[in-house]
Design an enzyme around this catalytic site. Sequence first.
Site, PDB file in Angstrom:
ATOM      1  N   ASP A  58       0.843  -1.204   0.000  1.00 59.39           N
ATOM      2  CA  ASP A  58       0.000   0.000   0.000  1.00 59.39           C
ATOM      3  C   ASP A  58       0.874   1.249   0.000  1.00 59.39           C
ATOM      4  OD1 ASP A  58      -2.358  -1.461  -0.043  1.00 59.39           O
ATOM      5  OD2 ASP A  58      -2.382  -1.688   2.130  1.00 59.39           O
ATOM      6  N   LYS A 109       0.688  -7.924  -2.589  1.00 60.58           N
ATOM      7  CA  LYS A 109      -0.629  -7.501  -3.073  1.00 60.58           C
ATOM      8  C   LYS A 109      -0.525  -6.074  -3.596  1.00 60.58           C
ATOM      9  CE  LYS A 109      -4.170  -6.183  -0.260  1.00 60.58           C
ATOM     10  NZ  LYS A 109      -4.899  -5.004  -0.744  1.00 60.58           N
ATOM     11  N   ASP A 148      -5.429  -6.749  -6.396  1.00 60.33           N
ATOM     12  CA  ASP A 148      -6.653  -6.593  -5.599  1.00 60.33           C
ATOM     13  C   ASP A 148      -7.474  -5.417  -6.130  1.00 60.33           C
ATOM     14  OD1 ASP A 148      -8.509  -6.475  -3.517  1.00 60.33           O
ATOM     15  OD2 ASP A 148      -7.108  -5.572  -2.096  1.00 60.33           O
ATOM     16  N   LYS A 159     -10.922  -5.844  -7.109  1.00 54.49           N
ATOM     17  CA  LYS A 159     -12.343  -6.066  -6.750  1.00 54.49           C
ATOM     18  C   LYS A 159     -13.306  -5.655  -7.857  1.00 54.49           C
ATOM     19  CE  LYS A 159     -11.548  -5.365  -1.782  1.00 54.49           C
ATOM     20  NZ  LYS A 159     -10.166  -4.803  -1.774  1.00 54.49           N
ATOM     21  N   LEU A 160     -13.229  -6.338  -8.993  1.00 54.67           N
ATOM     22  CA  LEU A 160     -14.082  -5.968 -10.134  1.00 54.67           C
ATOM     23  C   LEU A 160     -15.565  -6.220  -9.847  1.00 54.67           C
ATOM     24  CD1 LEU A 160     -11.221  -6.074 -11.408  1.00 54.67           C
ATOM     25  CD2 LEU A 160     -12.304  -6.882 -13.490  1.00 54.67           C
ATOM     26  N   HIS A 161     -16.413  -5.370 -10.417  1.00 50.94           N
ATOM     27  CA  HIS A 161     -17.871  -5.507 -10.260  1.00 50.94           C
ATOM     28  C   HIS A 161     -18.525  -4.719 -11.399  1.00 50.94           C
ATOM     29  CE1 HIS A 161     -21.514  -5.307  -7.259  1.00 50.94           C
ATOM     30  NE2 HIS A 161     -21.850  -5.772  -8.449  1.00 50.94           N
ATOM     31  N   ASP A 162     -19.003  -5.423 -12.440  1.00 48.03           N
ATOM     32  CA  ASP A 162     -19.628  -4.760 -13.584  1.00 48.03           C
ATOM     33  C   ASP A 162     -20.450  -5.809 -14.324  1.00 48.03           C
ATOM     34  OD1 ASP A 162     -20.173  -2.939 -15.744  1.00 48.03           O
ATOM     35  OD2 ASP A 162     -18.290  -1.909 -15.321  1.00 48.03           O
ATOM     36  N   ILE A 163     -20.946  -5.481 -15.494  1.00 50.28           N
ATOM     37  CA  ILE A 163     -21.714  -6.477 -16.239  1.00 50.28           C
ATOM     38  C   ILE A 163     -20.759  -7.589 -16.700  1.00 50.28           C
ATOM     39  CG2 ILE A 163     -23.541  -4.888 -16.954  1.00 50.28           C
ATOM     40  CD1 ILE A 163     -22.162  -4.773 -19.720  1.00 50.28           C
ATOM     41  N   ASN A 206     -19.920  -9.187 -19.421  1.00 51.96           N
ATOM     42  CA  ASN A 206     -19.052  -9.036 -20.584  1.00 51.96           C
ATOM     43  C   ASN A 206     -17.875  -8.092 -20.307  1.00 51.96           C
ATOM     44  OD1 ASN A 206     -18.478  -9.543 -23.400  1.00 51.96           O
ATOM     45  ND2 ASN A 206     -19.047  -7.402 -23.735  1.00 51.96           N
ATOM     46  N   THR A 243     -15.453  -6.211   4.943  1.00 46.13           N
ATOM     47  CA  THR A 243     -15.424  -6.233   6.415  1.00 46.13           C
ATOM     48  C   THR A 243     -15.758  -4.861   7.001  1.00 46.13           C
ATOM     49  OG1 THR A 243     -13.042  -5.951   6.279  1.00 46.13           O
ATOM     50  CG2 THR A 243     -13.834  -8.173   6.668  1.00 46.13           C
ATOM     51  N   ARG A 302      -2.596  -8.684  12.895  1.00 47.58           N
ATOM     52  CA  ARG A 302      -1.690  -7.886  13.728  1.00 47.58           C
ATOM     53  C   ARG A 302      -0.881  -8.814  14.630  1.00 47.58           C
ATOM     54  NH1 ARG A 302      -2.832  -4.962  10.419  1.00 47.58           N
ATOM     55  NH2 ARG A 302      -3.510  -2.805  10.463  1.00 47.58           N
ATOM     56  N   GLY A 336      -0.261  -5.669   5.844  1.00 49.63           N
ATOM     57  CA  GLY A 336       0.268  -4.403   5.356  1.00 49.63           C
ATOM     58  C   GLY A 336       1.152  -3.728   6.386  1.00 49.63           C
ATOM     59  N   ARG A 337       0.565  -2.776   7.120  1.00 52.92           N
ATOM     60  CA  ARG A 337       1.339  -1.930   8.022  1.00 52.92           C
ATOM     61  C   ARG A 337       2.228  -2.647   9.042  1.00 52.92           C
ATOM     62  NH1 ARG A 337      -3.926   1.566   8.862  1.00 52.92           N
ATOM     63  NH2 ARG A 337      -4.699  -0.504   8.290  1.00 52.92           N
TER      64      ARG A 337
END
Length: 234
Positions: free
Chosen positions: A10, A33, A60, A62-66, A68, A120, A182, A211-212
Amino acid sequence: MKRDVIIALDFESGEKALAFLDQFPQGEKPYVKIGMELFYAQGPDIVRQVKGRGHKVFLDLKLHDIPNTVKKAMKVLSALDVDMVNLHAAGTADMMRAALEGLVRPDGSRPILLAVTQLTSTSQERMEKELLIQRPIAQVVASYARLAQSAGLDGVVCSPLEAALVKESCGADFLTVTPGIRFAGAQADDQKRIMTPALAREGGSDFIVVGRPITQAPDPVVAYRRCVREFLGQ
Ligand code: C5P
């Protein structure tokens, strides 16, 4: 599937991400990532550069569409030779099946495809009031995970606290990739529900995303190795 620690890169620029990776000795190539911030800032070149250095990459986005559109986008991402990608299960089984089709490379291989069930960051209250889903969130997570499995996906991204539930619903081979990790006694930052690497292992996580606790550590290489040791139980 070999369990592993994935470092969340990140960083706001490719320069910073690559400088971070420079700290690792030649021959030590952590799984990383690349998320929206770095990808949108630097474009596909950052993926090529990191892959070129020999790292496995979880992209990462996070696809979200029609269906095709997702299929065509996945084809482009798969050509970057990434190892893992994801999408939102809320896009429906049709979208998930289309994504899988798009991912298959000319040689028949494809990256691991994971679904996000419920973020989350979504609370029970918001899910009911804003998304109009009137079910306990654990039930929704399990149901979306089963939907992803029936569409042919390999696993889900979930809280380490949900990993056992997903395994119960979908079987041991269905992958769980879990952020929100953590070290014992460390600060939580903005994460609400956290687990240590060892507890994540006991809970059934196949991959932990960290990550951190690694990127902001005084010595990231030492922190990464500690994480691997605790997660793999070595
Ligand atoms: O720094 P930290 O270990 O909290 O980073 C966790 C990484 O996992 C971040 O890249 C964050 O965006 C991602 N993530 C998360 N929780 C989710 C999904 C992704 O923390 N539910």
